[in-house]
Design a protein around this motif. Structure first.
Motif, PDB file in Angstrom:
ATOM      1  N   UNK A  15       0.809  -1.213   0.000  1.00 40.07           N
ATOM      2  CA  UNK A  15       0.000   0.000   0.000  1.00 40.07           C
ATOM      3  C   UNK A  15       0.847   1.270   0.000  1.00 40.07           C
ATOM      4  N   UNK A  16       2.064   1.191   0.566  1.00 37.96           N
ATOM      5  CA  UNK A  16       2.950   2.339   0.656  1.00 37.96           C
ATOM      6  C   UNK A  16       4.295   1.963   0.033  1.00 37.96           C
ATOM      7  N   UNK A  17       4.992   2.904  -0.602  1.00 38.98           N
ATOM      8  CA  UNK A  17       6.273   2.591  -1.249  1.00 38.98           C
ATOM      9  C   UNK A  17       7.289   1.909  -0.339  1.00 38.98           C
ATOM     10  N   UNK A  18       7.372   2.315   0.924  1.00 38.05           N
ATOM     11  CA  UNK A  18       8.382   1.736   1.804  1.00 38.05           C
ATOM     12  C   UNK A  18       8.087   0.283   2.186  1.00 38.05           C
ATOM     13  N   UNK A  19       6.900  -0.221   1.906  1.00 44.41           N
ATOM     14  CA  UNK A  19       6.558  -1.608   2.206  1.00 44.41           C
ATOM     15  C   UNK A  19       7.226  -2.602   1.255  1.00 44.41           C
ATOM     16  N   UNK A  20       7.739  -2.119   0.135  1.00 47.34           N
ATOM     17  CA  UNK A  20       8.398  -3.022  -0.813  1.00 47.34           C
ATOM     18  C   UNK A  20       9.657  -3.637  -0.213  1.00 47.34           C
ATOM     19  N   UNK A  21      10.328  -2.918   0.697  1.00 42.27           N
ATOM     20  CA  UNK A  21      11.591  -3.398   1.263  1.00 42.27           C
ATOM     21  C   UNK A  21      11.408  -4.609   2.152  1.00 42.27           C
ATOM     22  N   UNK A  22      10.205  -4.883   2.620  1.00 38.22           N
ATOM     23  CA  UNK A  22       9.926  -6.095   3.381  1.00 38.22           C
ATOM     24  C   UNK A  22       9.945  -7.324   2.482  1.00 38.22           C
ATOM     25  N   UNK A  23       9.854  -7.111   1.183  1.00 37.40           N
ATOM     26  CA  UNK A  23       9.750  -8.206   0.226  1.00 37.40           C
ATOM     27  C   UNK A  23      10.874  -8.220  -0.802  1.00 37.40           C
ATOM     28  N   UNK A  24      11.927  -7.429  -0.542  1.00 33.24           N
ATOM     29  CA  UNK A  24      13.058  -7.352  -1.466  1.00 33.24           C
ATOM     30  C   UNK A  24      14.366  -7.404  -0.677  1.00 33.24           C
ATOM     31  N   UNK A  25      15.394  -7.976  -1.302  1.00 35.58           N
ATOM     32  CA  UNK A  25      16.718  -7.989  -0.678  1.00 35.58           C
ATOM     33  C   UNK A  25      17.768  -7.779  -1.762  1.00 35.58           C
ATOM     34  N   UNK A  26      18.869  -7.148  -1.376  1.00 34.95           N
ATOM     35  CA  UNK A  26      19.944  -6.873  -2.332  1.00 34.95           C
ATOM     36  C   UNK A  26      20.694  -8.167  -2.622  1.00 34.95           C
ATOM     37  N   UNK A  27      20.821  -8.487  -3.891  1.00 30.80           N
ATOM     38  CA  UNK A  27      21.549  -9.677  -4.353  1.00 30.80           C
ATOM     39  C   UNK A  27      22.996  -9.321  -4.701  1.00 30.80           C
ATOM     40  N   UNK A  28      23.193  -8.149  -5.330  1.00 25.83           N
ATOM     41  CA  UNK A  28      24.539  -7.699  -5.669  1.00 25.83           C
ATOM     42  C   UNK A  28      24.549  -6.201  -5.931  1.00 25.83           C
ATOM     43  N   UNK A  29      25.748  -5.605  -5.824  1.00 29.54           N
ATOM     44  CA  UNK A  29      25.990  -4.213  -6.192  1.00 29.54           C
ATOM     45  C   UNK A  29      27.247  -4.222  -7.055  1.00 29.54           C
ATOM     46  N   UNK A  30      27.207  -3.547  -8.186  1.00 30.29           N
ATOM     47  CA  UNK A  30      28.361  -3.520  -9.091  1.00 30.29           C
ATOM     48  C   UNK A  30      28.538  -2.113  -9.658  1.00 30.29           C
ATOM     49  N   UNK A  31      29.783  -1.723  -9.845  1.00 29.97           N
ATOM     50  CA  UNK A  31      30.104  -0.496 -10.573  1.00 29.97           C
ATOM     51  C   UNK A  31      30.504  -0.946 -11.972  1.00 29.97           C
ATOM     52  N   UNK A  32      29.785  -0.453 -12.966  1.00 28.29           N
ATOM     53  CA  UNK A  32      29.998  -0.874 -14.347  1.00 28.29           C
ATOM     54  C   UNK A  32      30.191   0.349 -15.240  1.00 28.29           C
TER      55      UNK A  32
END
Length: 73
Positions: A15-32
């Motif tokens: 219902x709110x944008x910040x609720x997405x973080x309960x259902x997402x996790x960082x898999x990787x971070x890359x500088x390309x």
């Protein structure tokens, strides 16, 4: 095109944008390098699509692209 798997009832309720973080996790971070410039790519695993990694590409603090199927570098 095939039928989507599952139904709308199977999707998480957000219902709110910040609720997405309960259902997402960082898999990787890359500088390309894209188009000769450094960019950051962040890959996320999301609860509603276990087969794909969602990718956010950023440059100078601005979102360039949001892609629904990226691979770790």
């Amino acid at each position: 095109m095939g039928e989507p798997e599952g139904s709308a009832e199977d999707l998480p309720r957000i219902a709110q944008p910040d609720q997405v973080w309960q259902r997402a996790s960082v898999e990787f971070v890359a500088v390309v390098t894209l188009d000769g410039e450094s960019s950051v790519e962040i890959g996320y695993r999301v609860a509603w699509d276990e087969e794909h990694t969602l990718g956010a590409r950023l440059r100078n603090g601005r979102l360039l692209e949001l892609d629904g199927s990226v691979l770790p570098p």
